[in-house]
Design an enzyme around this catalytic site. Structure first.
Site, PDB file in Angstrom:
ATOM      1  CG  HIS A  29      -1.899  -1.027   1.381  1.00 58.59           C
ATOM      2  ND1 HIS A  29      -2.034  -1.794   2.511  1.00 58.59           N
ATOM      3  CD2 HIS A  29      -2.866  -1.458   0.524  1.00 58.59           C
ATOM      4  CE1 HIS A  29      -3.035  -2.641   2.356  1.00 58.59           C
ATOM      5  NE2 HIS A  29      -3.559  -2.466   1.153  1.00 58.59           N
ATOM      6  CE  LYS A  53     -13.499  -6.920   3.309  1.00 54.85           C
ATOM      7  NZ  LYS A  53     -12.425  -6.218   2.608  1.00 54.85           N
ATOM      8  NE  ARG A 102      -2.609  -7.765  -4.162  1.00 51.64           N
ATOM      9  CZ  ARG A 102      -3.375  -8.120  -3.151  1.00 51.64           C
ATOM     10  NH1 ARG A 102      -2.881  -8.206  -1.937  1.00 51.64           N
ATOM     11  NH2 ARG A 102      -4.644  -8.405  -3.343  1.00 51.64           N
ATOM     12  CB  SER A 140      -4.044  -6.538   4.948  1.00 53.96           C
ATOM     13  OG  SER A 140      -3.703  -5.295   4.405  1.00 53.96           O
TER      14      SER A 140
HETATM   15  O1  PNS Z   1      -8.807  -2.977   0.086  1.00 54.90           O
HETATM   16  P1  PNS Z   1     -10.117  -3.540  -0.364  1.00 54.90           P
HETATM   17  O2  PNS Z   1     -10.826  -4.189   0.793  1.00 54.90           O
HETATM   18  O3  PNS Z   1      -9.958  -4.465  -1.543  1.00 54.90           O
HETATM   19  O4  PNS Z   1     -11.011  -2.303  -0.833  1.00 54.90           O
HETATM   20  C1  PNS Z   1     -12.293  -2.482  -1.387  1.00 54.90           C
HETATM   21  C2  PNS Z   1     -13.017  -1.133  -1.602  1.00 54.90           C
HETATM   22  C3  PNS Z   1     -13.001  -0.312  -0.319  1.00 54.90           C
HETATM   23  C4  PNS Z   1     -12.290  -0.365  -2.676  1.00 54.90           C
HETATM   24  C5  PNS Z   1     -14.448  -1.428  -2.068  1.00 54.90           C
HETATM   25  O5  PNS Z   1     -15.010  -2.378  -1.220  1.00 54.90           O
HETATM   26  C6  PNS Z   1     -15.352  -0.195  -2.070  1.00 54.90           C
HETATM   27  O6  PNS Z   1     -15.145   0.709  -2.835  1.00 54.90           O
HETATM   28  N1  PNS Z   1     -16.381  -0.182  -1.186  1.00 54.90           N
HETATM   29  C7  PNS Z   1     -17.287   0.925  -1.044  1.00 54.90           C
HETATM   30  C8  PNS Z   1     -18.707   0.551  -1.443  1.00 54.90           C
HETATM   31  C9  PNS Z   1     -18.912   0.751  -2.927  1.00 54.90           C
HETATM   32  O7  PNS Z   1     -18.757   1.831  -3.451  1.00 54.90           O
HETATM   33  N2  PNS Z   1     -19.274  -0.349  -3.618  1.00 54.90           N
HETATM   34  C10 PNS Z   1     -19.427  -0.367  -5.042  1.00 54.90           C
HETATM   35  C11 PNS Z   1     -18.076  -0.359  -5.722  1.00 54.90           C
HETATM   36  S1  PNS Z   1     -18.050  -1.321  -7.114  1.00 54.90           S
END
Ligand code: PNS
Length: 175
Positions: A29, A53, A102, A140
Site C-alpha cells: 500500500h 468485515k 498485484r 494484509s
Molecule cells: O482494500 P479492499 O478491501 O480491496 O477495498 C475495497 C473497496 C473499499 C475499494 C471497495 O469495497 C469499495 O469501494 N467499497 C465501497 C462501497 C462501494 O462503493 N461499492 C461499489 C463499488 S463497485
C-alpha cells in the site's frame, strides 16, 4: 459533467481517492501511495468503514497507522468513509480513484469495480498502478496470518505496524 467536477477538471488538477480496508497498511500500500502521490495533485487515502468485515484494527487505529507512515507526504491525507465510493469521491470533488493490481487474480475484481464505478459516476476515472515486483505477493490478510503463526513479517509492513500487530495479537491471546 457535474458543476463541481468540471471545476476540478478545468483547473487541471487531479484529486484522487485511494480507497481500501488497510487492515493494516502494508509496504505494498505504501509503495502505491508513494507512486500515486507523485502523479496526482492531492491523494486522499480513504479507509472503508465496513461493519460486516470484522477487521483486526479499528478505523481509528488504521487512521493513526496510516497518518504515521504517510507523514512525509505533503499532498496525502487520511480519511474514512461509509457508503458508495463514488458518492464519497463526489463530495471531495475527486476526479480519480487509485487502485493497485498485484497479480492477474486481482484483475477481474478490480475491473468489475472500475466498470461499476464508471457506470455510477463517469466523471471519476480509475487509475491502476501495477504493484512493484517486491510487493506483488503482500496482502494484509497474509501478513496477519503469518504473524499470528509467529512468522517473520519484517519488510512486509512498516516497523510501527509490525509492533502494533504484535501488541494486538498479544492482547487477543490474553483476552
Ligand atoms: O482494500 P479492499 O478491501 O480491496 O477495498 C475495497 C473497496 C473499499 C475499494 C471497495 O469495497 C469499495 O469501494 N467499497 C465501497 C462501497 C462501494 O462503493 N461499492 C461499489 C463499488 S463497485
Amino acid at each position: 459533467m457535474s458543476q463541481s467536477n468540471s471545476e476540478t477538471a478545468r483547473a487541471g488538477r487531479i484529486v484522487a481517492i485511494y480507497p481500501g480496508s488497510f487492515d493494516p497498511i502494508t509496504n505494498g500500500h505504501l509503495d502505491l501511495i508513494d507512486r500515486g502521490a507523485r502523479l496526482v495533485d492531492r491523494l486522499i487515502v480513504a479507509i472503508l468503514q465496513n461493519r460486516s468485515k470484522h477487521p483486526l484494527f479499528t478505523v481509528e487505529e488504521r487512521t493513526e497507522m496510516l497518518r504515521e507512515v504517510t507523514a512525509g507526504f505533503s499532498n496525502v491525507e487520511i480519511d474514512s468513509f461509509e457508503g458508495l465510493l463514488v458518492d464519497y469521491a463526489a463530495r471531495h470533488h475527486a476526479n480519480a480513484i487509485l487502485r493497485g493490481i498485484r497479480a492477474i487474480s486481482d484483475y477481474e475484481h478490480e475491473l468489475q469495480m472500475a466498470l461499476m464505478n464508471r457506470r455510477l459516476r463517469p466523471e471519476t476515472e480509475t487509475i491502476f498502478l501495477m504493484a512493484s515486483e517486491d510487493n506483488s505477493f503482500i496482502s494484509s490478510r497474509l501478513v496477519k496470518e503469518v504473524i499470528s503463526l509467529n512468522g517473520n513479517v519484517s519488510g512486509l509492513v512498516p516497523k510501527t505496524v509490525e509492533e502494533r500487530l504484535r501488541q494486538k495479537l498479544q492482547l487477543r491471546k490474553e483476552g
